[in-house]
Design a protein around this motif. Structure first.
Motif, PDB file in Angstrom:
ATOM      1  N   PRO A 106     -15.054 -55.326  51.396  1.00  0.00           N
ATOM      2  CA  PRO A 106     -13.730 -55.911  51.643  1.00  0.00           C
ATOM      3  C   PRO A 106     -13.232 -56.873  50.566  1.00  0.00           C
ATOM      4  O   PRO A 106     -12.070 -57.273  50.598  1.00  0.00           O
ATOM      5  CB  PRO A 106     -13.915 -56.648  52.976  1.00  0.00           C
ATOM      6  N   LYS A 107     -14.055 -57.203  49.603  1.00  0.00           N
ATOM      7  CA  LYS A 107     -13.636 -58.141  48.548  1.00  0.00           C
ATOM      8  C   LYS A 107     -13.011 -57.439  47.339  1.00  0.00           C
ATOM      9  O   LYS A 107     -12.481 -58.101  46.458  1.00  0.00           O
ATOM     10  CB  LYS A 107     -14.822 -58.979  48.069  1.00  0.00           C
ATOM     11  N   VAL A 108     -13.079 -56.111  47.283  1.00  0.00           N
ATOM     12  CA  VAL A 108     -12.496 -55.404  46.143  1.00  0.00           C
ATOM     13  C   VAL A 108     -11.017 -55.116  46.405  1.00  0.00           C
ATOM     14  O   VAL A 108     -10.588 -54.989  47.551  1.00  0.00           O
ATOM     15  CB  VAL A 108     -13.251 -54.096  45.801  1.00  0.00           C
ATOM     16  N   THR A 109     -10.267 -55.030  45.341  1.00  0.00           N
ATOM     17  CA  THR A 109      -8.865 -54.640  45.421  1.00  0.00           C
ATOM     18  C   THR A 109      -8.675 -53.368  44.597  1.00  0.00           C
ATOM     19  O   THR A 109      -9.541 -52.992  43.805  1.00  0.00           O
ATOM     20  CB  THR A 109      -7.935 -55.759  44.914  1.00  0.00           C
ATOM     21  N   VAL A 110      -7.536 -52.728  44.790  1.00  0.00           N
ATOM     22  CA  VAL A 110      -7.293 -51.425  44.175  1.00  0.00           C
ATOM     23  C   VAL A 110      -5.891 -51.378  43.572  1.00  0.00           C
ATOM     24  O   VAL A 110      -4.930 -51.830  44.194  1.00  0.00           O
ATOM     25  CB  VAL A 110      -7.411 -50.292  45.220  1.00  0.00           C
ATOM     26  N   ASN A 134       2.708 -44.331  46.224  1.00  0.00           N
ATOM     27  CA  ASN A 134       3.113 -44.854  47.530  1.00  0.00           C
ATOM     28  C   ASN A 134       2.509 -44.034  48.675  1.00  0.00           C
ATOM     29  O   ASN A 134       2.148 -44.602  49.712  1.00  0.00           O
ATOM     30  CB  ASN A 134       4.633 -44.902  47.651  1.00  0.00           C
ATOM     31  N   SER A 135       2.384 -42.728  48.509  1.00  0.00           N
ATOM     32  CA  SER A 135       1.747 -41.896  49.542  1.00  0.00           C
ATOM     33  C   SER A 135       0.312 -42.344  49.788  1.00  0.00           C
ATOM     34  O   SER A 135      -0.143 -42.442  50.927  1.00  0.00           O
ATOM     35  CB  SER A 135       1.755 -40.418  49.138  1.00  0.00           C
ATOM     36  N   VAL A 136      -0.409 -42.618  48.701  1.00  0.00           N
ATOM     37  CA  VAL A 136      -1.793 -43.080  48.820  1.00  0.00           C
ATOM     38  C   VAL A 136      -1.820 -44.478  49.417  1.00  0.00           C
ATOM     39  O   VAL A 136      -2.617 -44.766  50.316  1.00  0.00           O
ATOM     40  CB  VAL A 136      -2.499 -43.038  47.448  1.00  0.00           C
ATOM     41  N   TRP A 137      -0.940 -45.357  48.969  1.00  0.00           N
ATOM     42  CA  TRP A 137      -0.851 -46.718  49.501  1.00  0.00           C
ATOM     43  C   TRP A 137      -0.621 -46.667  51.008  1.00  0.00           C
ATOM     44  O   TRP A 137      -1.304 -47.354  51.775  1.00  0.00           O
ATOM     45  CB  TRP A 137       0.290 -47.465  48.808  1.00  0.00           C
ATOM     46  N   VAL A 145      -6.432 -50.613  55.844  1.00  0.00           N
ATOM     47  CA  VAL A 145      -6.684 -51.422  54.653  1.00  0.00           C
ATOM     48  C   VAL A 145      -5.558 -52.452  54.527  1.00  0.00           C
ATOM     49  O   VAL A 145      -4.379 -52.111  54.644  1.00  0.00           O
ATOM     50  CB  VAL A 145      -6.770 -50.549  53.383  1.00  0.00           C
ATOM     51  N   ASP A 146      -5.940 -53.697  54.310  1.00  0.00           N
ATOM     52  CA  ASP A 146      -4.969 -54.786  54.158  1.00  0.00           C
ATOM     53  C   ASP A 146      -4.085 -54.524  52.933  1.00  0.00           C
ATOM     54  O   ASP A 146      -4.605 -54.373  51.822  1.00  0.00           O
ATOM     55  CB  ASP A 146      -5.726 -56.103  54.000  1.00  0.00           C
ATOM     56  N   PRO A 147      -2.767 -54.493  53.120  1.00  0.00           N
ATOM     57  CA  PRO A 147      -1.872 -54.215  51.982  1.00  0.00           C
ATOM     58  C   PRO A 147      -2.009 -55.212  50.834  1.00  0.00           C
ATOM     59  O   PRO A 147      -1.701 -54.874  49.694  1.00  0.00           O
ATOM     60  CB  PRO A 147      -0.467 -54.288  52.585  1.00  0.00           C
ATOM     61  N   SER A 148      -2.484 -56.422  51.117  1.00  0.00           N
ATOM     62  CA  SER A 148      -2.631 -57.408  50.049  1.00  0.00           C
ATOM     63  C   SER A 148      -3.741 -57.016  49.064  1.00  0.00           C
ATOM     64  O   SER A 148      -3.820 -57.571  47.971  1.00  0.00           O
ATOM     65  CB  SER A 148      -2.914 -58.793  50.622  1.00  0.00           C
ATOM     66  N   ARG A 149      -4.571 -56.059  49.427  1.00  0.00           N
ATOM     67  CA  ARG A 149      -5.642 -55.583  48.542  1.00  0.00           C
ATOM     68  C   ARG A 149      -5.177 -54.442  47.640  1.00  0.00           C
ATOM     69  O   ARG A 149      -5.950 -53.949  46.822  1.00  0.00           O
ATOM     70  CB  ARG A 149      -6.832 -55.101  49.373  1.00  0.00           C
ATOM     71  N   CYS A 178      -7.182 -44.185  41.443  1.00  0.00           N
ATOM     72  CA  CYS A 178      -7.428 -45.533  41.955  1.00  0.00           C
ATOM     73  C   CYS A 178      -8.372 -46.294  41.032  1.00  0.00           C
ATOM     74  O   CYS A 178      -9.421 -45.778  40.650  1.00  0.00           O
ATOM     75  CB  CYS A 178      -8.026 -45.469  43.360  1.00  0.00           C
ATOM     76  N   VAL A 179      -7.979 -47.503  40.690  1.00  0.00           N
ATOM     77  CA  VAL A 179      -8.774 -48.366  39.840  1.00  0.00           C
ATOM     78  C   VAL A 179      -9.206 -49.576  40.662  1.00  0.00           C
ATOM     79  O   VAL A 179      -8.375 -50.246  41.284  1.00  0.00           O
ATOM     80  CB  VAL A 179      -7.963 -48.850  38.606  1.00  0.00           C
ATOM     81  N   LEU A 180     -10.511 -49.832  40.684  1.00  0.00           N
ATOM     82  CA  LEU A 180     -11.068 -50.953  41.438  1.00  0.00           C
ATOM     83  C   LEU A 180     -11.023 -52.238  40.618  1.00  0.00           C
ATOM     84  O   LEU A 180     -11.190 -52.214  39.394  1.00  0.00           O
ATOM     85  CB  LEU A 180     -12.516 -50.672  41.826  1.00  0.00           C
ATOM     86  N   HIS A 181     -10.838 -53.344  41.323  1.00  0.00           N
ATOM     87  CA  HIS A 181     -10.905 -54.677  40.710  1.00  0.00           C
ATOM     88  C   HIS A 181     -11.857 -55.498  41.558  1.00  0.00           C
ATOM     89  O   HIS A 181     -11.704 -55.560  42.776  1.00  0.00           O
ATOM     90  CB  HIS A 181      -9.539 -55.327  40.654  1.00  0.00           C
TER      91      HIS A 181
END
Length: 182
Positions: A106-110, A134-137, A145-149, A178-181
């Motif tokens: 849960p700490k990663v963002t995309v 946007n379809s994937v989002w 999944v929390d939109p803030s991520r 998708c790119v992870l952060h």
């Protein structure tokens, strides 16, 4: 004098004609592929100890598992039909695996990147790439999944992964990546 001026003008024209858009490179953490999840035990994999703790990954086994899954997450793209942003069944299966990863970590963002093939105008492809991202989002958000991520960007046709000019290449370029952060 005139020859020197003409040479300068030609050089300037050549340079401006070759100008490329610069896309900022994420600084900080190296991409998973730079260190590879199969690196020797005991190495930090390019991630400092405080970041591992922040991610809640304390053992080498947890870290190797995370890197392996992160590599799969980033390498498994979602593909679209020509001129479409509708998620196919295969795409939904890929996204379900990505959702599981995001739940587990849960700490990663995309950042969701929308891409297109070379056909169509740049403006049209940027808009289509945005609709694909946007379809994937939307799928991620609908899956909890929390939109803030999540963030999105469209590259349109600017970042192809297949460079040939045929249907097989175009199909590979019609994607969301998708790119992870972390």
């Amino acid at each position: 004098m005139v020859t020197g001026l003409m040479l300068s003008a030609m050089a300037l024209a050549a340079l401006s004609g070759c100008a490329k858009k610069t896309v900022p490179v994420q600084s900080g953490m190296p991409a998973v592929s730079e260190t590879g999840p199969k690196a020797a035990s005991g190495l930090s994999h390019g991630i400092d100890e405080s970041k591992w703790r922040e991610l809640g990954l304390l053992t080498e086994e947890e870290r190797v598992e995370f890197l392996d899954k992160a590599e799969s997450f980033e390498n498994d793209d979602v593909y679209f039909e020509f001129d479409s942003y509708v998620l196919l069944e295969e795409a939904r299966q890929v996204l379900d695996r990505k959702v599981e990863f995001l739940r587990r970590y849960p700490k990663v963002t995309v950042t969701i990147e929308g891409h297109c093939d070379e056909r169509g105008t740049s403006e049209y492809n940027l808009a289509l790439g945005e609709r694909r991202a946007n379809s994937v989002w939307q799928y991620f958000v609908n899956s909890g999944v929390d939109p803030s991520r999540l963030s999105m960007i469209s590259y349109g046709e600017e970042r192809p992964i297949a460079l040939s000019h045929d249907e097989a290449s175009w199909a590979r370029n019609r994607r969301a990546h998708c790119v992870l952060h972390y």
